[in-house]
Design an enzyme around this catalytic site. Structure first.
Site: not given
Ligand code: FAD
Length: 292
Positions: A56, A22
């Site tokens: 990010a 990454e």
């Molecule tokens: P979601 O999947 O939307 O989850 C967020 C929260 O909501 C969780 O608690 C989940 O349990 C809950 N949830 C999920 N779906 C639902 C639903 N349908 N209904 C109700 N609750 C739900 N951030 C950046 O800004 N840029 C990046 O490039 C970036 N890359 C990343 C790469 C990796 C591998 C990881 C692990 C994280 C990365 N992040 C990045 C951080 C990420 O954006 C944050 O952790 C963010 O807070 C959650 O993103 P998510 O896509 O997991 O969210």
């Protein structure tokens, strides 16, 4: 043009793990050329793909991620994953970002909500699964979608059980593999895999590993990731926290040990958070190349 799911299949047939990296876009646009110097050095260690973050750590948002991901494919012939977040974004903004993805012939997208920080607003899509659905609709072709997962639970979730239940929405929206938040304790990963398999999630899960080679990274990384620290790791940090050279050597050793154990347990993908530091990625690679 290769999809990450096909790379997984090929490597599985060969009995080898995928090795992926990454990187993040430079904070300032004038530093953009530097990222290609970084990639040129990372190309030496032959990654199966490179993923490029959105916003990010890089700070810059939008088009730059797709442009970098597209240029890496064109200039270096390395497959890429473009990250895309939806927090703070209107539907039009998301659709513009999808157009950039299409223009750059990106095949693989890591769909994310993005972090809630002070001043952030709810976007048109509330969660990564909603963004995944929009990408399938507006993507105009068969994109390979990837999602994030959190072996120790996401900070917004009251518990891991609920977080894993929510993870199913991503899979239902077409995500074909997952990448974990960084972790320092492999048992956390193994327990998480057991838990999601029991919940019916059967996609490959890349293990996110981040060597902490600078004293300045320790506090912030641990705080942001929420990762628990095994005793061995904490002792190493306490001993070398003020000794950059010692920390480099011993943390690389720690990360190499972690990765060798993961590979022995059949992990499909080692995903190295490089922090744009080729020397770190190379040092890790040297310690594991016999297994790749
Ligand atoms: P979601 O999947 O939307 O989850 C967020 C929260 O909501 C969780 O608690 C989940 O349990 C809950 N949830 C999920 N779906 C639902 C639903 N349908 N209904 C109700 N609750 C739900 N951030 C950046 O800004 N840029 C990046 O490039 C970036 N890359 C990343 C790469 C990796 C591998 C990881 C692990 C994280 C990365 N992040 C990045 C951080 C990420 O954006 C944050 O952790 C963010 O807070 C959650 O993103 P998510 O896509 O997991 O969210």
């Amino acid at each position: 043009m290769v999809k990450i799911r096909d790379i997984y299949e090929k490597k599985q047939c060969e009995g080898k793990p995928v090795f992926s990296l990454e990187i993040f876009p430079p904070k300032k646009a004038e530093n953009l050329p530097k990222i290609y110097d970084t990639v040129a050095q990372l190309a030496d260690i032959n990654p199966d793909y490179i993923s490029v973050t959105y916003g990010a750590a890089g700070g810059t948002k939008g088009k730059i991620t797709s442009d970098i991901a597209g240029n890496i494919k064109r200039k270096f012939g390395i497959e890429t994953v473009a990250h895309l977040t939806c927090i703070n974004s209107s539907r039009d903004e998301v659709d513009d970002a999808i157009e950039d993805i299409k223009k750059n012939d990106i095949e693989n997208v890591l769909v994310l909500r993005g972090d809630r920080v002070e001043g952030s607003r709810e976007g048109a899509f509330r969660h990564a699964n909603e963004l995944a659905i929009e990408l399938q609709k507006a993507g105009g072709r068969d994109l390979n979608l990837i999602g994030a997962c959190y072996p120790e639970g996401h900070i917004d979730s009251p518990n891991l059980t609920e977080d894993v239940e929510n993870l199913k929405y991503k899979i239902g929206a077409g995500v074909t593999s997952l990448v974990t938040q960084l972790f320092f304790d492999n048992q956390v990963y193994y327990d998480f895999i057991d838990r999601i398999r029991a919940a019916g999630i059967d996609v490959p899960v890349a293990a996110g590993i981040m060597p902490i080679t600078k004293p300045s990274q320790i506090e912030r990384t641990v705080e942001l990731s929420g990762a628990s620290l095994p005793e061995e790791f904490s002792k190493m940090i306490a001993k070398y926290g003020n000794d950059p050279d010692g920390l480099f050597v011993h943390d690389i050793e720690y990360a190499v040990g972690q990765i060798r154990d993961l590979i022995a347990h059949g992990v499909p993908d080692i995903h190295l958070y490089t922090m744009n530091t080729p020397e770190v990625a190379k040092a890790v690679y040297d310690g594991i190349k016999d297994l790749l």
